[in-house]
Design an enzyme around this catalytic site. Structure first.
Site, PDB file in Angstrom:
ATOM      1  N   ASP A 192      -1.123  46.991 -59.889  1.00 33.12           N
ATOM      2  CA  ASP A 192       0.325  46.840 -59.981  1.00 33.12           C
ATOM      3  C   ASP A 192       0.870  48.002 -60.811  1.00 33.12           C
ATOM      4  O   ASP A 192       0.263  48.392 -61.808  1.00 33.12           O
ATOM      5  CB  ASP A 192       0.666  45.509 -60.639  1.00 33.12           C
TER       6      ASP A 192
ATOM      7  N   CYS B 247     -35.013  19.385 -69.804  1.00 32.98           N
ATOM      8  CA  CYS B 247     -34.190  18.443 -70.567  1.00 32.98           C
ATOM      9  C   CYS B 247     -32.725  18.569 -70.161  1.00 32.98           C
ATOM     10  O   CYS B 247     -32.035  17.569 -69.916  1.00 32.98           O
ATOM     11  CB  CYS B 247     -34.322  18.716 -72.066  1.00 32.98           C
TER      12      CYS B 247
ATOM     13  N   CYS C 204     -36.106  22.179 -73.535  1.00 29.43           N
ATOM     14  CA  CYS C 204     -36.373  23.091 -72.424  1.00 29.43           C
ATOM     15  C   CYS C 204     -35.355  22.858 -71.319  1.00 29.43           C
ATOM     16  O   CYS C 204     -34.503  21.961 -71.405  1.00 29.43           O
ATOM     17  CB  CYS C 204     -37.794  22.902 -71.877  1.00 29.43           C
TER      18      CYS C 204
END
Length: 759
Positions: free
Chosen positions: A443, A27, A24
């Site tokens: 550009d 952890c 989970c």
């Protein structure tokens, strides 16, 4: 005296550790805290990918120390080795679901029988409770063993995770049922009296809760594991695109088949029609159309001939090609794309940080609420069964997993889908930038235009044919390396075929070229060149020259046999898709700006052609970043699209940098998003995908927070049965993953979705 930078600089290294044992978000939070507790270590642990991205000071920390820190937190890790490959990992992940599947297939039928016996009184026979106990025991002990084992490991390390809540809830219900069966008959002790337990005595049992909740949670974890694998499927498919073997040409011209891993830079290899290109290289012999859609998202094959670069994993759709390998292994475009996507998936977006902080304290808080719930209802004089059921429901309904999965799963799917479409998102922090951007600077050269000079018009004087003008001028220009000359020569060859050789060639610096073609004395260049020869320019050609120059194009005159006979107009042509791309960027609420070092006339002509109103021209390469800063000082949030080395500072300065994938490595490194195809329309797709990914993350977090905020009080109030709580907890995680998986349906606004063919 100043210290030598070489002696004071730290040797920062990076490693990605696969973590096993996490169940989970709590952890992942524990592992991350343990790693970051080491001196000189910065780590991010991703629960969805089960990996830790670690930057560490090699002078103070060894890689083995990182593994030791993970193990000290109660989990396991391994240093990656040269032999690791993605397909092997994918197979390992598939195997990890097998134990869950086996447990689920056995526990589900047993749990169903216990539930039916407990809920339907018509089916309850004398002493049915003992059968229910025999059926529930393997479910609680063996089926729920992964939860119990993880809870015990966490307890040994003084921590609590989602497994702690599940184990506590299941064991509480089971132990209370055991107590009720053996010791709980109103002052009667021992097993003897319990053997005469009547059917009505089942009211004190919670065996169905202990067993059915276990099955629900096993099902939730199994489907969650499968869904997480689907979320990362796009990247796995991308990594598996490459060829497995290759036909290498020897010095004698003979072919031999070798594994692609043995191919070295400089070797020549053969690509036959229908085969994948083994690695990045340059075409040496042959011509063919090459399908690059799996890498770039372009649905139309691209013509390749001698001297053209070709990317590994693209597919030869036409003739036989001989290619010289230029990059192999981790240096190939495919490997670099995979690396960028993996790095993006490992990080945490800003919106996830609150969830991470909450998940770190979530489990202890929930245990505290469950104990408080039990104490409150017992103190209020409520039934013991009601108090216990409410406490168990609190333990089971809480779900930090949904919080932990909210961001990583969306990143997994979003970045993986982007890779399939040729859109590389460098990191989760990019997502926030795409939402805020209101101005996009484009550009000109190589981004809006092709970046390559092309012949766009030929105007001839009376008595001269277009073919003669192209043949004579093209033959002379073919001897020059100048981009304008090469544009004329290339157009002449394409239209007329082989050109005659030029004799007595002379390059007049800044003016043009002179020579002899088929016995004709020829001059091609600026008006000042023909003026030196005292050659008058016909009025029609002169008017055409002025018109071309007003449009920002370059015009050169061609003269032979003592007269000016043609005008050749050359320009850096606008990409066919640029006008459509600008319109789509406007549709996203962005204000386009054209930025270029060219003169204002050329810039305005290009801007008018593609639909841009704001033009900033005659900007030196070194000043592009200053232009971005000026726009930011005006209060704009600026995105920049560029492709060259000189664009890198501006890309880095911009709030969001997008590089054209056909540009330089420096520009790509400085950007936040990379458009592999080089098509400007992909800029709009990249921004749309980034915004969709961010929106999905926000939806996931809203659901995860809302679920827990609403569910825990309901459980504490005794309004949720633990069975419903167990099902809802599993569904909460699945709903988050399912919402993220919707990003797999994201479509490019142009062309097909070619990468789906690889799935």
């Amino acid at each position: 005296m100043a210290a030598d930078p070489a002696t004071t600089a730290t040797a920062v290294e990076h490693v990605e550790l696969p973590i096993t044992g996490m169940t989970c978000a709590s952890c992942a939070n524990r592992v991350e805290r343990r790693l970051n507790g080491l001196e000189g270590v910065t780590a991010t642990v991703n629960y969805a990918t089960e990996k830790a991205a670690v930057a560490f000071d090699a002078a103070t920390v060894a890689p083995e120390d990182l593994v030791a820190a993970v193990r000290a937190a109660g989990y396991d890790a391994a240093l990656p080795s040269a032999g690791d490959d993605e397909p092997a990992q994918a197979g390992a992940e598939a195997d990890e679901t097998a134990p869950l599947r086996r447990r689920l297939l056995i526990t589900a039928p047993l749990s169903l029988v216990v539930l039916v016996l407990s809920m339907i009184s018509a089916l309850q026979f004398d002493h049915w409770q003992w059968l229910a106990l025999q059926l529930a025991t393997p479910v609680v002990v063996w089926g729920a063993w992964p939860f119990h084992r993880a809870a015990w490991v966490n307890l040994r390390h003084g921590a609590a995770t989602m497994d702690t809540l599940v184990s506590l809830g299941v064991l509480t219900a089971f132990v209370w049922s055991m107590y009720a069966l053996f010791l709980g008959d109103a002052g009667t002790t021992g097993m003897k009296m319990r053997l005469s337990l009547s059917a009505s005595g089942g009211d004190e049992l919670y065996l169905e809760i202990a067993s059915v909740v276990t099955s629900f949670l096993l099902a939730g974890r199994y489907f969650e594991a499968r869904s997480k694998r689907r979320a990362g499927a796009a990247l796995k498919a991308l990594l598996q695109l490459g060829a497995k073997d290759v036909s290498v040409l020897g010095a004698d011209g003979g072919e031999r088949r070798i594994p692609v891993q043995e191919l070295a830079v400089g070797q020549r290899f053969v690509v036959r029609p229908g085969e994948k290109v083994a690695t990045d290289g340059v075409v040496v012999e042959g011509a063919s159309a090459v399908d690059q859609s799996l890498l770039t998202g372009e649905s139309v094959p691209v013509e390749k001939g001698p001297g053209d670069e070709i990317a590994g994993a693209s597919v030869n759709a036409g003739g036989r090609l001989v290619v010289r390998a230029t990059r192999v292994g981790a240096d190939t475009a495919l490997a670099q794309i995979a690396r960028l996507v993996t790095e993006a998936q490992t990080g945490n977006a800003a919106v996830q940080r609150l969830a991470d902080r909450i998940s770190g304290v979530f489990v202890p808080v929930v245990i505290g609420i469950a104990i408080a719930t039990l104490g409150f209802w017992l103190g209020s004089g409520a039934d013991v069964k009601f108090a216990l059921t409410s406490a168990v429901a609190v333990l089971i309904i809480a779900c930090p997993c949904a919080l932990g999965l909210a961001t990583p799963t969306a990143l997994l799917v979003g970045t993986g889908r982007g890779a399939q479409l040729g859109l590389l998102i460098k990191g989760p922090e990019v997502l926030e930038s795409t939402r805020r951007v209101d101005t996009i600077v484009l550009d000109k050269t190589g981004t809006v235009t092709t970046g390559r000079m092309s012949l766009v018009d030929v105007v001839v004087a009376d008595g001269t044919s277009r073919a003669d003008a192209l043949r004579i001028a093209g033959a002379l220009e073919d001897a020059s390396e100048h981009p304008i000359a090469q544009a004329v020569a290339r157009a002449a060859r394409d239209e007329l075929g082989p050109l005659p050789a030029a004799e007595g060639f002379a390059n007049r610096e800044g003016l043009g070229v002179e020579g002899v073609v088929d016995g004709h004395g020829v001059q091609v260049g600026r008006p000042s060149l023909v003026a030196e020869w005292s050659l008058p320019v016909p009025s029609g050609l002169d008017a055409a020259r002025h018109a071309a120059e007003q449009q920002g194009r370059t015009a050169v005159l061609a003269a032979w046999d003592g007269a000016v006979r043609a005008l050749l107009v050359v320009a850096d042509t606008v990409k066919p898709s640029s006008a459509e791309a600008v319109a789509r960027l406007r549709g996203l609420g962005l204000r386009p700006v054209l930025l270029t070092g060219d003169n204002a006339a050329t810039a305005r002509a290009v801007a008018a052609e593609v639909g841009i109103d704001e033009v900033i021209a005659e900007v030196l390469p070194a000043d592009k970043a200053a232009v971005i800063r000026r726009l930011q000082d005006e209060g704009r949030v600026v995105a920049m699209v560029g492709d060259g080395v000189n664009d890198a500072p501006a890309l880095a300065q911009a709030d969001l940098g997008l590089s054209i994938g056909t540009g330089t490595d420096v520009a790509i490194e400085a950007s936040d998003l990379t458009l592999v195809s080089g098509d400007l329309r992909a800029a709009g797709d990249a921004i749309r995908l980034s915004r969709a990914t961010l929106r999905t993350i926000q939806q996931n977090l809203t659901w995860a927070f809302g679920y827990n905020i609403a569910a825990i009080p309901l459980a504490a109030a005794g309004l949720l049965n633990p069975l419903i709580a167990g099902a809802a907890m599993g569904l909460s995680s699945l709903s988050v993953v399912a919402n993220a998986l919707r990003l797999r349906r994201f479509r490019s606004s142009y062309g097909a979705a070619p990468a789906e063919r690889a799935s």
